[in-house]
Design an enzyme around this catalytic site. Structure first.
Site, PDB file in Angstrom:
ATOM      1  N   HIS A 135      -8.665   8.056   1.636  1.00 26.73           N
ATOM      2  CA  HIS A 135      -8.050   9.386   1.612  1.00 26.73           C
ATOM      3  C   HIS A 135      -9.076  10.429   1.212  1.00 26.73           C
ATOM      4  CE1 HIS A 135      -7.442   7.384  -2.271  1.00 26.73           C
ATOM      5  NE2 HIS A 135      -7.602   8.575  -2.828  1.00 26.73           N
ATOM      6  N   ASP A 174      -0.623  16.132  -2.907  1.00 27.00           N
ATOM      7  CA  ASP A 174      -0.839  15.153  -3.965  1.00 27.00           C
ATOM      8  C   ASP A 174       0.296  15.258  -4.976  1.00 27.00           C
ATOM      9  OD1 ASP A 174      -3.606  13.527  -5.092  1.00 27.00           O
ATOM     10  OD2 ASP A 174      -1.982  13.934  -6.529  1.00 27.00           O
ATOM     11  N   HIS A 207      -4.298   1.427   8.150  1.00 24.01           N
ATOM     12  CA  HIS A 207      -4.813   1.036   6.839  1.00 24.01           C
ATOM     13  C   HIS A 207      -6.298   0.700   6.901  1.00 24.01           C
ATOM     14  CE1 HIS A 207      -4.510  -0.377   2.708  1.00 24.01           C
ATOM     15  NE2 HIS A 207      -5.324  -1.370   3.066  1.00 24.01           N
ATOM     16  N   CYS A 229       0.405   3.511   3.081  1.00 20.20           N
ATOM     17  CA  CYS A 229       1.029   2.946   4.291  1.00 20.20           C
ATOM     18  C   CYS A 229       2.536   3.161   4.248  1.00 20.20           C
ATOM     19  CB  CYS A 229       0.722   1.455   4.427  1.00 20.20           C
ATOM     20  SG  CYS A 229      -0.930   1.102   5.074  1.00 20.20           S
ATOM     21  N   ASN A 243     -13.159   9.568  -3.028  1.00 19.50           N
ATOM     22  CA  ASN A 243     -13.503   8.515  -3.981  1.00 19.50           C
ATOM     23  C   ASN A 243     -13.502   7.174  -3.255  1.00 19.50           C
ATOM     24  OD1 ASN A 243     -13.601  10.340  -6.150  1.00 19.50           O
ATOM     25  ND2 ASN A 243     -11.385  10.210  -6.442  1.00 19.50           N
ATOM     26  N   GLY A 295     -14.289   5.821  -8.487  1.00 17.63           N
ATOM     27  CA  GLY A 295     -13.073   6.370  -9.095  1.00 17.63           C
ATOM     28  C   GLY A 295     -11.848   6.299  -8.194  1.00 17.63           C
ATOM     29  N   HIS A 323      -6.395   2.997   0.020  1.00 19.03           N
ATOM     30  CA  HIS A 323      -6.215   3.396   1.427  1.00 19.03           C
ATOM     31  C   HIS A 323      -7.025   4.681   1.548  1.00 19.03           C
ATOM     32  CE1 HIS A 323      -3.299   4.009   5.053  1.00 19.03           C
ATOM     33  NE2 HIS A 323      -4.179   5.005   5.085  1.00 19.03           N
ATOM     34  N   CYS A 376       0.866  -1.191   0.000  1.00 17.17           N
ATOM     35  CA  CYS A 376       0.000   0.000   0.000  1.00 17.17           C
ATOM     36  C   CYS A 376       0.899   1.237   0.000  1.00 17.17           C
ATOM     37  CB  CYS A 376      -0.926  -0.002   1.220  1.00 17.17           C
ATOM     38  SG  CYS A 376      -1.822   1.560   1.407  1.00 17.17           S
ATOM     39  N   HIS A 394      -9.430  14.157  -0.484  1.00 17.12           N
ATOM     40  CA  HIS A 394      -8.765  15.194  -1.270  1.00 17.12           C
ATOM     41  C   HIS A 394      -9.273  16.556  -0.822  1.00 17.12           C
ATOM     42  CE1 HIS A 394      -7.479  12.472  -4.719  1.00 17.12           C
ATOM     43  NE2 HIS A 394      -8.466  11.747  -4.216  1.00 17.12           N
TER      44      HIS A 394
HETATM   45  P1  AMP Z   1      -7.991   8.460  -5.900  1.00 21.06           P
HETATM   46  O1  AMP Z   1      -8.309   8.435  -7.368  1.00 21.06           O
HETATM   47  O2  AMP Z   1      -9.040   9.159  -5.097  1.00 21.06           O
HETATM   48  O3  AMP Z   1      -7.632   7.090  -5.361  1.00 21.06           O
HETATM   49  O4  AMP Z   1      -6.716   9.392  -5.783  1.00 21.06           O
HETATM   50  C1  AMP Z   1      -5.416   8.930  -5.530  1.00 21.06           C
HETATM   51  C2  AMP Z   1      -4.527  10.143  -5.518  1.00 21.06           C
HETATM   52  O5  AMP Z   1      -3.260   9.780  -4.981  1.00 21.06           O
HETATM   53  C3  AMP Z   1      -4.255  10.739  -6.904  1.00 21.06           C
HETATM   54  O6  AMP Z   1      -4.694  12.098  -6.925  1.00 21.06           O
HETATM   55  C4  AMP Z   1      -2.731  10.622  -7.058  1.00 21.06           C
HETATM   56  O7  AMP Z   1      -2.160  11.720  -7.729  1.00 21.06           O
HETATM   57  C5  AMP Z   1      -2.279  10.531  -5.609  1.00 21.06           C
HETATM   58  N1  AMP Z   1      -1.012   9.846  -5.401  1.00 21.06           N
HETATM   59  C6  AMP Z   1      -0.651   8.636  -5.870  1.00 21.06           C
HETATM   60  N2  AMP Z   1       0.595   8.318  -5.430  1.00 21.06           N
HETATM   61  C7  AMP Z   1       1.008   9.335  -4.659  1.00 21.06           C
HETATM   62  C8  AMP Z   1       2.203   9.609  -3.913  1.00 21.06           C
HETATM   63  N3  AMP Z   1       3.211   8.736  -3.881  1.00 21.06           N
HETATM   64  N4  AMP Z   1       2.284  10.767  -3.236  1.00 21.06           N
HETATM   65  C9  AMP Z   1       1.270  11.650  -3.264  1.00 21.06           C
HETATM   66  N5  AMP Z   1       0.113  11.462  -3.934  1.00 21.06           N
HETATM   67  C10 AMP Z   1      -0.015  10.323  -4.625  1.00 21.06           C
HETATM   68 ZN    ZN Z   2      -2.537   1.524   3.527  1.00 17.53          ZN
END
Ligand code: AMP
Ligand code: ZN
Length: 122
Positions: free
Chosen positions: A104, A31, A47, A8, A91, A97, A102, A5, A106
């Site tokens: 999160h 992001d 997690h 994580c 999401n 989407g 994990h 993950c 936005h």
């Molecule tokens: P979601 O589509 O809601 O799952 O969004 C996942 C978000 O994680 C996207 O906006 C990616 O740009 C962001 N993301 C993926 N990997 C990383 C990372 N290593 N550091 C920061 N953001 C990330």
């Molecule tokens: Zn995780």
């Protein structure tokens, strides 16, 4: 911690991130691929896959996460008041989407127009 993950791994400092907030329960970082002038992700440190997995026992850290949003938005460049503001997006699951499994939240803000994935900015 869940193996493989990426969030994580960010919590465990095994992957780099630009952290903007941390406490015992929560971590917030920029992001990696911002879709708005301000684009912050807020995650629980433990997690949990998505909002679909939340139960009543998650209320304390979920409430804390939501109360943190306006503070982080203000501290990281979102403008206040009716002419400013921000959007929050969570999401959840494939139909929602979600790309990183994990949970999160936005925080998107800054002057419009925003570019990027319609699932987040439309
Ligand atoms: P979601 O589509 O809601 O799952 O969004 C996942 C978000 O994680 C996207 O906006 C990616 O740009 C962001 N993301 C993926 N990997 C990383 C990372 N290593 N550091 C920061 N953001 C990330
Ligand atoms: Zn995780």
């Amino acid at each position: 911690m869940s193996e493989n993950c990426i969030f994580c791994k960010i919590v465990a400092n095994e992957l780099p991130s630009k952290k903007v907030y941390e406490d015992d329960d929560l971590l917030a970082f920029l992001d990696i691929s911002p879709l708005a002038p301000v684009h912050i992700l807020v995650i629980p440190k433990h997690h949990i896959v998505s909002l679909q997995d939340v139960t009543d026992s998650d209320q304390p850290w979920l409430g804390k996460m939501m109360a943190l949003v306006p503070k982080l938005a203000a501290e990281n460049g979102c403008e206040p008041g009716p002419d400013g503001g921000f959007r929050i997006v969570v999401n959840s699951g494939q139909h929602g989407g979600q790309e990183v499994d994990h949970l999160h939240l936005h925080i998107l803000g800054g002057p419009r127009p925003w570019s990027g994935r319609a699932s987040l900015t439309a």
